[in-house]
Every structure is written in structure tokens, then in C-alpha cells.
Design an enzyme around this catalytic site. Sequence first.
Site, PDB file in Angstrom:
ATOM      1  N   LYS A 262      31.462  22.023  52.969  1.00 26.39           N
ATOM      2  CA  LYS A 262      32.364  22.404  51.867  1.00 26.39           C
ATOM      3  C   LYS A 262      33.667  21.594  51.901  1.00 26.39           C
ATOM      4  O   LYS A 262      34.117  21.071  50.885  1.00 26.39           O
ATOM      5  CB  LYS A 262      32.663  23.894  51.930  1.00 26.39           C
ATOM      6  CG  LYS A 262      33.577  24.383  50.817  1.00 26.39           C
ATOM      7  CD  LYS A 262      34.833  24.984  51.390  1.00 26.39           C
ATOM      8  CE  LYS A 262      35.779  25.430  50.306  1.00 26.39           C
ATOM      9  NZ  LYS A 262      36.957  26.113  50.876  1.00 26.39           N
ATOM     10  N   ASP A 281      31.290  27.378  48.205  1.00 27.43           N
ATOM     11  CA  ASP A 281      31.618  28.422  49.179  1.00 27.43           C
ATOM     12  C   ASP A 281      31.029  29.730  48.655  1.00 27.43           C
ATOM     13  O   ASP A 281      30.307  29.733  47.651  1.00 27.43           O
ATOM     14  CB  ASP A 281      33.132  28.517  49.398  1.00 27.43           C
ATOM     15  CG  ASP A 281      33.897  28.776  48.106  1.00 27.43           C
ATOM     16  OD1 ASP A 281      33.247  29.020  47.051  1.00 27.43           O
ATOM     17  OD2 ASP A 281      35.139  28.728  48.118  1.00 27.43           O
TER      18      ASP A 281
END
Length: 395
Positions: A262, A281
Site C-alpha cells: 500500500k 487499504d
Amino acid sequence: MARHAVFSSGAKLWRSLACAKSELRLDLTLACGQTFRWRETSEGHWTGVMGGRVWTLTQTEDTLWYYVYTNHGVAGGKNRPEKKDSLRIDEEEAQSVPPTPDAEVEAEMLRDYFQLHVKLGDLYREWGAADCHFKEIADIFTGVRMLRQDPTECLFSFICTSNNHISRIQGMVERLCQALGTRLCQLDQTSYHDFPTLSALADSGVEERLRDLGFGYRARFLQQSAKQILDTHGLQWLDGLRNALYLEARDALRTLPGVGTKVADCVCLMALDKSEAVPVDTHVWQIAKRDYKFTADNRQKTLTEKVHRDIGDFFRKLWGPYAGWAHSVLFCADLKKFQNLKGDTSLKQSKKEEEREGESKKVKIKRELDGHEKKRKPKSERRKKAKISVKTEEV
């Protein structure tokens, strides 16, 4: 003491770029979690550090206005006292600023930072045509634009985001800059510092110092990542990743301590020119499931590499080469701090609906009354009929 600039208090010191609000909304773009160094210092005025300079930005419907401070806190003169109406703008006065070499450099810095060569309105239309949910959101959240940040600042800021929220990340990044960055100027009671260099971050004493400032386990990641870059790759390595393919750049970033998929995608999208990168996320995962009925890997309870890849591929297929930009609009629209915008729009829509309902009721009542009057005969006819009936009875 120098003060934060306000446009209405000294328009001659400001410069401008043509830029419609539909192409850039400062309030959304600078506060949606892609950068952590801008603050709203007065109504509609955003002050932050970019490119080793301190800026205050504001905007009107078709113009982006900017003020750049010297290291003493002023740009060409002392700031005047703030007027009560901080958004009242004398544009004729402001347009008298003569061009200088520095002004051209600063204008180009802003164009690059906001990537103004990308026509956001065209992208919104493309995304809206492909995605009815996006089209609904786009009517409210216009002008959410991806920044092109300094790779070092972006990487080390996002290492701070692990298990964190935006306001706390802002505080961490600010403390990081105050502790290790070069002081640029002071405005009112606020000191502004440049972002630390790789060399400053890699110093052996940095981890302990940052732990004392509340960084926790992130302190080690920050120091070790900076040291690894310098020892293994060199100063220009991060900038050089702009020329690499997306997956190559992402995989290279993931070799650094504290950098997962991420964070690597965030840096690729927000600093390394990889517009197809879609950071995923749990927040984005929920958006995919809730708003797009994304059911792949539904049994998974945690974000695995496969889930990350599948969601990214889903949105890339839907939105195309600028999928990361479109994803950021939805991310922004889902933040709690901006839910009032949806409320304002809903309120306006409900008022309009009430007005329309009221008008339709009035029309309906009028039609009913008109119909009733047509059925009823005029008084004169009713009187005549009464007289005739009386005479008939007399006869």
C-alpha cells in the site's frame, strides 16, 4: 513578526495561474491524505512547504493565487493587517505584479506540483461514462487532483502512515521536519521547515531521537530506509524510479524497511508518475465491496497480496490508465471530514424536491377547482331555472 498572507490585505504581492475550480479544489486536494504539510491558515487560504519554499495558496472560480515567502517570512514587503473579509479580492490590483525570473520558476513549480497539464474535467467525464457510481460522486467532489510530490518527502511521510490517521500523521511529519529539516521562516507563531534530506534521516542518532518524539516502531523504519537507499542505491535512486515501469518501481520500493504494497503504491501514484497505481487499504476494500459489489476473495478477512492485486486490477479495468486518480476521488468522498458536503447537497436537493412537490400540488388544486367550476352552472342560469320552476308550479 511576519504574518500569514491574506489576499485581501496585500493583493499586489500575489501572483496567479489560470485554473478553474473544476480542475482543482484546494480544500479537497490538500486535505484528503495525499500530503501532510498544508494547513488552512485563514478562510480559503492554505499555507505549506513545497520545493524548499513556503507558500500560501487561495483561489477564485477561475484563478489559483499564490504568495511565496522569503526566509524572513515576506515576499517583497511586510504583510498588512488581515481584513475581516479574507476572501474579498481586488483582482485588478493583483494583476499589476511585474514578471520576474523567480516568478516564472515558481509558476512552473506549481504547474508541476498540481500536474495542471492533465485535463481533469475530461477524465471525470470518461470515468463518469464508465461508472455510474463515480458520476454521482463527481457532481459533489469536483477538482480532486493528484499531486506530484518530491519522492523523498512522499516516501518518508507515508512510512509514518502505518496504523495511523491523517491528523496524527500530520503531527508526526511536522515534528520530523522541525527536528531534522532546515528552518525556512516563521509566520505568526508557526515555524516552517523544509523536509529532511536523506543524509539527515540516515544519521545513526535519528531512531532514538524520533522515538523520543513519539514515532514508536516507525522511527527505526525511517532511519533504516534512508540508510539503505544511500548505502545501496545513492541519492538519485528515488527520482530515477520515475523512469521505471510501475511494477518495477513498486517492487523496488518494497525492498525498503517499513514499505509494504500500500505504501509503495501511494509513492508510485503521488510521486513517481504511476497514474495506474491504486493504493488499497481496508478503507478502499470496503468501498469496493459496498459500492461496487466486489465479491472476489470474499472469504478473506485480511488484506492479502491477492486481494490487493485483484481490487487494483478491477479498478484499472473500470477506469483505465488514470485509475489511481479516480480512486482518490472516491477515497476523498468517503472521508468523515467531507461528509458535510454530501449533506449540503442532499439538503439542497430535498428543498428543490419540496419546492417541486409544492408547485405540483398548487397546479393540481387549481385544476381541480377549475374542473369543479366548469361543472357548476353560473348563478344567473341557476336563478332563471328557479324562476321557471316557480311559474310552472303556479300554473
